[in-house]
Design an enzyme around this catalytic site. Structure first.
Site, PDB file in Angstrom:
ATOM      1  N   THR A   1       0.853  -1.191   0.000  1.00 35.82           N
ATOM      2  CA  THR A   1       0.000   0.000   0.000  1.00 35.82           C
ATOM      3  C   THR A   1       0.885   1.235   0.000  1.00 35.82           C
ATOM      4  OG1 THR A   1      -0.013   0.443   2.383  1.00 35.82           O
ATOM      5  CG2 THR A   1      -1.602  -1.178   1.557  1.00 35.82           C
ATOM      6  N   ASP A   2       0.321   2.391  -0.226  1.00 36.75           N
ATOM      7  CA  ASP A   2       1.032   3.627   0.057  1.00 36.75           C
ATOM      8  C   ASP A   2       0.851   3.923   1.556  1.00 36.75           C
ATOM      9  OD1 ASP A   2       2.548   5.903  -0.099  1.00 36.75           O
ATOM     10  OD2 ASP A   2       1.458   6.795  -1.761  1.00 36.75           O
TER      11      ASP A   2
END
Ligand code: NOJ
Length: 741
Positions: free
Chosen positions: A268-269
């Site tokens: 994920t970011d």
């Protein structure tokens, strides 16, 4: 039962089978957890308890820990004291260099030079791996058509084809020939997907887009990196048609894995799993399960996988197979890096002493930087300057060495970078006098400036007296060079701007300097296209130098004084007005009569108050020499699906300097199942042409260049008429036609 006894498995697969058979469920989930250190801040860095996470087997990797000594300490702890001795991924944002800094990616793209990108990525890998990094959050391949978005600085601009070519070069450079080499790091392509299309150019904003547009323009650079073997991918922060990118099953499990056969892992970011509930697509306790189900393997910083996945399994929201699959992908990444064979391969403290910021790396960075500058205007050949007489050097960025590297340059020593002032003085020696004056602040308002130079301060001056001193300096000089524009932190993450002009006090000063009648050269520092309507009318020479990295000042001196030729061309359209945004060269035809640039035309698709035209179009850039294009020639007017046509054009260097020209080829499909853009870049060449000489530039046009995704997302090739255009930029083109049979 674990498949350790399955027949037909490779030795590598069996290694991971065996390892996983010894891991508890908690430890498997632990591999999916990525935590952050605090040395280099991205987002809101938390004080991470890395050691206890390692001992508890609750971590698969960390990022933003600076220095091989710290990395080595954690790696030893993981291997020697962690439950199964599993080595850690060590991430970093090495976006355009590590200790040696290269131009920001937007600038790099303006060299239209994949070899230069691969070389910068290779050097970045050598330096970063010497400092313990084995996993790099780059390349960013988001297509951006809106200059308000600050992260356009990290992109390759607006074009899908050029973006794809360069994306591949980044991956090849970072990952090297063999990822198991100790100077290779795993690339992580980002941000999947459509982040660059944030509504209104406002960072983190949502995106609503047709699949046709995604498939034809926004997704291909990602696919190019998958084809180049990228090891990992980062999801984006934004909503995509109401779904969060991090929990978007059709995109991650579907497009990325099923269709493109991506075999790496997905992270994920920063903090994205928490966003799922904040953005209204999941209840807090379901967000982790939703992301895992969509195919996201690793959680960056929220700790939600560790906190919630076991319960999610009990509640039937995820299966054990999903957790195993994600864990396996993370372990496979470690295996691809050779970490199981030698977990300390990135812990060589000697390398850190020798491989950083070397004279060789810096020489390459200086050379590449000079290739990225774009000469926007040069009346009466004001540039290059002679090294003689009196040169006034004015502006808040003239003596700001700490701002040269631009955004995302957290691993270098900003204070060791030369300023333009120092580079100019060294370049001219005693042949000319440089009269320096800071001239202005970045903004009149101290608080506004504080928001723009928070990481690297630019000393404040009193604007009124600074303007006067600058005018005095100008009055004593033969020529005035003005270094102004954006400070380094005005582009990059969370740096959207609604007014993209040169800020107030600087622009006021520029007007006053122009009014003196002295010849003025504007050295424009920026991480995005700026509105330069007044400047383009009133300033004779504009050299856009972006943010050129640690060696930028010397590179600027090289070009300003003519030791090197400017050759960069824009990869992003410069608008005339913010109201034109989004503005890009490969637009779709509009319904009403063709826009006529010479007059306002009722019922045509034009603005009442501003032209439709960009100020400087995609592909545009001048040099100190000039080039003339012959009429193009085509080898046949019929192309077959498996054949190739040769389109050639003669390009003559008609000026007095040897130079480099970037020759471009565009294609247009005038009638298709769905409307196609007025033109699309399909090939380009950088050619060195000595003064007075002619180069014959040849392009092979193949059917692959004509394919596109139709309304049913079939990748089609349609027989019929096509236009092919060549020229020096996206507007000055000469057209030929052919038929695909
Ligand atoms: C947030 C940014 O969006 C992303 O590009 C970066 O890689 C991560 N933070 C980690 O620093």
């Amino acid at each position: 039962m674990f498949p350790s006894v399955r027949a037909g498995r490779t030795a590598d697969e069996r290694y991971i089978d065996n390892l996983m058979s010894r891991m508890s469920l908690d430890e498997k989930i632990g591999q999916l957890n990525l935590t952050v250190g605090g040395d280099v801040v991205s987002g809101t860095a938390e004080a991470a308890k890395i050691e206890s996470l390692i001992l508890d087997g609750k971590i698969g990797g960390f990022f933003n820990v600076k220095g091989v000594d710290a990395v080595s300490r954690f790696q030893h702890l993981a291997v020697e004291k962690g439950p199964n001795g599993i080595p850690l991924l060590v991430g970093a944002d090495v976006v355009h260099g590590y200790s040696t800094v290269f131009p920001i990616p937007l600038a790099l793209s303006c060299a239209w030079d994949s070899a230069a990108v691969a070389q910068m990525a290779r050097i970045s890998a050598i330096e970063a791996t010497a400092d313990g990094v084995n996993w790099n959050y780059s390349p960013m391949v988001d297509i951006c058509r809106d200059a308000r978005w600050g992260r356009v600085a990290e992109s390759a601009g607006e074009d899908t084809y050029l973006g794809s070519v360069l994306a591949k070069a980044y991956v090849e450079g970072y990952q090297g020939d063999k990822m198991q080499s100790d100077s290779s790091m795993m690339a992580c392509v980002k941000h999947f997907a459509l982040y660059g299309a944030a509504e209104g150019g406002r960072d983190y904003n949502g995106v609503d887009m047709s699949r046709e547009r995604m498939y034809n323009y926004y997704l291909p650079p990602f696919q190019a990196t998958v084809e180049a073997g990228v090891g990992s991918l980062m999801t984006s922060f934004n909503l995509i048609n109401g779904q969060h990118a991090t929990a978007c099953d059709w995109l991650i499990n579907g497009v990325l894995r099923r269709d493109w056969k991506f075999d790496g892992f997905v992270v994920t970011d920063y903090g994205s799993i928490d966003e799922l509930s904040r953005m209204g697509v999941a209840h807090e306790n379901e967000a982790a399960a939703m992301a895992l189900r969509a195919g996201t393997d690793m959680d960056m910083v929220t700790g939600r996988y560790v906190a919630d996945l076991k319960d999610a399994l009990k509640n039937g929201l995820v299966t054990e197979e999903m957790i195993d699959r994600a864990c396996r992908r993370v372990l496979e990444a470690k295996q691809r890096l050779g970490l199981f064979d030698n977990p300390y391969k990135y812990c060589n403290t000697e390398r850190a002493k020798h491989d950083m910021y070397t004279p060789e790396h810096r020489a390459v960075a200086r050379d590449i930087a000079a290739k990225t500058f774009v000469l926007l205007k040069n009346d009466n050949n004001l540039l290059p300057l002679k090294k003689k007489g009196r040169i006034a050097l004015i502006g808040p960025l003239a003596d700001a060495g700490n701002n040269m590297a631009g955004c995302w340059s957290g691993y270098c020593d900003h204070n060791s970078h030369k300023s333009v002032l120092t580079a100019f003085r060294e370049a001219v020696g005693d042949k000319a006098e440089i009269i320096y004056s800071p001239g202005a602040n970045i903004y009149y308002n101290e608080t506004t400036q504080g928001d723009c130079d928070w990481g690297r301060r630019i000393s404040r001056v009193d604007d009124s007296s600074a303007h006067s001193e600058a005018l005095l300096a100008a009055s004593k000089a033969d020529v005035v060079v003005v270094a102004m524009g954006e400070s380094a932190e005005m582009s990059g993450e969370s740096s959207s701007r609604a007014d993209i002009t040169i800020p107030d006090t600087q622009r006021d000063l520029l007007r006053k300097l122009a009014a003196t009648g002295k010849p003025v050269v504007l050295l424009l520092f920026t991480g995005r296209p700026l509105i330069l309507d007044w400047e383009s009318e009133n300033i004779p020479s504009i050299l856009n130098v972006w943010f050129g990295g640690s060696e930028a000042a010397d590179a600027i001196a090289d070009v300003v004084f003519g030791d090197k030729m400017p050759s960069g061309k824009l990869t992003t359209t410069f608008p005339r007005s913010v109201g034109q945004l989004p503005l890009y060269y490969n637009y779709l035809p509009s319904s009403h009569p063709d826009y006529d640039p010479s007059r306002f035309n009722p019922y045509a698709s034009n603005y009442i108050d501003v032209s439709n035209e960009p100020l400087y179009p995609f592909g545009y850039g001048l040099s100190y020499t000039t080039f003339a294009y012959s009429k193009p020639a085509i080898s046949s007017d019929v192309l077959t699906a498996d054949g190739a046509l040769k389109v050639s054009v003669e390009v003559t260097n008609t000026g007095k300097y040897d130079g480099t020209e970037i020759v471009q080829l565009y294609i247009n499909d005038p009638v298709a199942r769905i409307a196609r853009p007025v033109k699309e870049l399909k090939a380009f060449r950088r050619v060195d042409i000595p003064a007075g000489k002619t180069a014959v530039v040849e392009f092979a046009v193949t059917a692959d260049m004509l394919r596109y995704y139709d309304a049913d997302l079939n990748y089609v090739l349609e027989p019929g008429e096509y236009n092919v255009m060549t020229g020096p930029n996206s507007q000055e083109l000469q057209k030929l036609s052919f038929r695909l049979r």
